[in-house]
Design a protein around this motif. Structure first.
Motif, PDB file in Angstrom:
ATOM      1  N   ILE A   1       0.851  -1.199   0.000  1.00 12.92           N
ATOM      2  CA  ILE A   1       0.000   0.000   0.000  1.00 12.92           C
ATOM      3  C   ILE A   1       0.882   1.243   0.000  1.00 12.92           C
ATOM      4  CG2 ILE A   1      -1.564   1.387   1.442  1.00 12.92           C
ATOM      5  CD1 ILE A   1      -2.816  -1.259   2.334  1.00 12.92           C
ATOM      6  N   GLY A   2       1.907   1.226   0.835  1.00 12.67           N
ATOM      7  CA  GLY A   2       2.830   2.360   0.908  1.00 12.67           C
ATOM      8  C   GLY A   2       3.572   2.615  -0.382  1.00 12.67           C
TER       9      GLY A   2
ATOM     10  N   SER B   1      -2.581  -0.833  -5.898  1.00 17.24           N
ATOM     11  CA  SER B   1      -4.028  -0.963  -5.707  1.00 17.24           C
ATOM     12  C   SER B   1      -4.329  -2.301  -5.040  1.00 17.24           C
ATOM     13  CB  SER B   1      -4.748  -0.922  -7.063  1.00 17.24           C
ATOM     14  OG  SER B   1      -4.450  -2.091  -7.811  1.00 17.24           O
ATOM     15  N   ASN B   2      -5.559  -2.450  -4.562  1.00 16.90           N
ATOM     16  CA  ASN B   2      -5.969  -3.723  -3.968  1.00 16.90           C
ATOM     17  C   ASN B   2      -5.778  -4.870  -4.948  1.00 16.90           C
ATOM     18  OD1 ASN B   2      -6.725  -2.157  -1.813  1.00 16.90           O
ATOM     19  ND2 ASN B   2      -8.864  -2.754  -1.842  1.00 16.90           N
ATOM     20  N   ARG B   3      -6.158  -4.656  -6.182  1.00 13.48           N
ATOM     21  CA  ARG B   3      -6.036  -5.703  -7.205  1.00 13.48           C
ATOM     22  C   ARG B   3      -4.575  -6.091  -7.425  1.00 13.48           C
ATOM     23  NH1 ARG B   3      -9.667  -6.780 -12.149  1.00 13.48           N
ATOM     24  NH2 ARG B   3     -11.026  -6.190 -10.459  1.00 13.48           N
ATOM     25  N   GLU B   4      -3.701  -5.084  -7.482  1.00 11.29           N
ATOM     26  CA  GLU B   4      -2.273  -5.370  -7.661  1.00 11.29           C
ATOM     27  C   GLU B   4      -1.716  -6.137  -6.468  1.00 11.29           C
ATOM     28  OE1 GLU B   4      -1.098  -1.453 -10.353  1.00 11.29           O
ATOM     29  OE2 GLU B   4      -1.007  -1.329  -8.172  1.00 11.29           O
ATOM     30  N   ILE B   5      -2.125  -5.751  -5.269  1.00  7.12           N
ATOM     31  CA  ILE B   5      -1.671  -6.450  -4.066  1.00  7.12           C
ATOM     32  C   ILE B   5      -2.139  -7.897  -4.106  1.00  7.12           C
ATOM     33  CG2 ILE B   5      -1.905  -6.579  -1.549  1.00  7.12           C
ATOM     34  CD1 ILE B   5      -2.136  -3.451  -1.641  1.00  7.12           C
ATOM     35  N   ALA B   6      -3.386  -8.102  -4.495  1.00  8.83           N
ATOM     36  CA  ALA B   6      -3.930  -9.460  -4.594  1.00  8.83           C
ATOM     37  C   ALA B   6      -3.113 -10.303  -5.571  1.00  8.83           C
ATOM     38  CB  ALA B   6      -5.400  -9.405  -5.017  1.00  8.83           C
ATOM     39  N   GLU B   7      -2.749  -9.713  -6.701  1.00 12.06           N
ATOM     40  CA  GLU B   7      -1.972 -10.453  -7.695  1.00 12.06           C
ATOM     41  C   GLU B   7      -0.571 -10.774  -7.180  1.00 12.06           C
ATOM     42  OE1 GLU B   7      -2.069  -8.160 -11.311  1.00 12.06           O
ATOM     43  OE2 GLU B   7      -4.230  -8.428 -11.533  1.00 12.06           O
ATOM     44  N   VAL B   8       0.084  -9.792  -6.578  1.00 15.37           N
ATOM     45  CA  VAL B   8       1.451  -9.992  -6.082  1.00 15.37           C
ATOM     46  C   VAL B   8       1.498 -11.056  -4.991  1.00 15.37           C
ATOM     47  CG1 VAL B   8       3.325  -8.879  -4.784  1.00 15.37           C
ATOM     48  CG2 VAL B   8       2.260  -7.680  -6.696  1.00 15.37           C
ATOM     49  N   LEU B   9       0.527 -11.029  -4.085  1.00 21.97           N
ATOM     50  CA  LEU B   9       0.532 -11.947  -2.943  1.00 21.97           C
ATOM     51  C   LEU B   9      -0.310 -13.202  -3.172  1.00 21.97           C
ATOM     52  CD1 LEU B   9       0.298  -9.378  -0.006  1.00 21.97           C
ATOM     53  CD2 LEU B   9       2.336 -10.470  -0.967  1.00 21.97           C
ATOM     54  N   HIS B  10      -0.871 -13.328  -4.377  1.00 23.07           N
ATOM     55  CA  HIS B  10      -1.701 -14.491  -4.726  1.00 23.07           C
ATOM     56  C   HIS B  10      -2.872 -14.645  -3.762  1.00 23.07           C
ATOM     57  CE1 HIS B  10       1.425 -15.475  -7.585  1.00 23.07           C
ATOM     58  NE2 HIS B  10       2.304 -15.395  -6.604  1.00 23.07           N
ATOM     59  N   LEU B  11      -3.601 -13.543  -3.582  1.00 21.45           N
ATOM     60  CA  LEU B  11      -4.764 -13.505  -2.701  1.00 21.45           C
ATOM     61  C   LEU B  11      -5.993 -13.080  -3.486  1.00 21.45           C
ATOM     62  CD1 LEU B  11      -3.190 -11.479   0.265  1.00 21.45           C
ATOM     63  CD2 LEU B  11      -3.548 -13.954   0.161  1.00 21.45           C
TER      64      LEU B  11
END
Length: 86
Positions: A31-32, A36-46
Motif C-alpha cells: 500500500i505504501g 491498488s488492492n487488485r495489484e496487491i492481490a496479484e502480487v501476494l496471490h490472494l
C-alpha cells in the motif's frame, strides 16, 4: 475508542507496526508503495476480498478510518526503516 485520531497525525502516539501480522505488514508495505488492492492481490496471490479484509483489520488495529492513513503510516513506519525513524 480510537487509538489514533485521524485528524491529528502525529499528535498521539501511534501503535507499533509490531501489532500487525506478517501478512498485514506485507500488504501495508505494498500500500505504501502505491499499489491498488487488485495489484496487491496479484502480487501476494490472494483474492481481492482477502486484501480488503487485511485492510479492514489493519485500520481497526491502528485506529484509522481511511486507506490514506494506512499509506502515510506505511511510508513513515515501513518504507523508511533504514532512516532510523521508527
Amino acid at each position: 475508542n480510537k487509538i489514533h485520531q485521524s485528524k491529528e497525525y502525529g499528535a498521539e502516539k501511534q501503535p507499533s507496526v509490531e501489532i500487525l501480522t506478517p501478512r498485514e505488514k506485507e500488504v501495508l508495505t505494498l500500500i505504501g508503495q502505491g499499489h491498488s488492492n487488485r495489484e496487491i492481490a496479484e502480487v501476494l496471490h490472494l483474492a481481492d476480498a482477502t486484501v480488503r479484509a487485511h485492510l479492514f483489520h489493519m485500520r481497526e488495529k491502528l485506529g484509522f478510518d481511511h486507506r490514506r492513513e494506512l499509506v502515510v503510516y506505511a511510508v513513515k513506519h515501513l518504507l523508511n526503516e533504514g532512516d532510523g525513524e521508527n
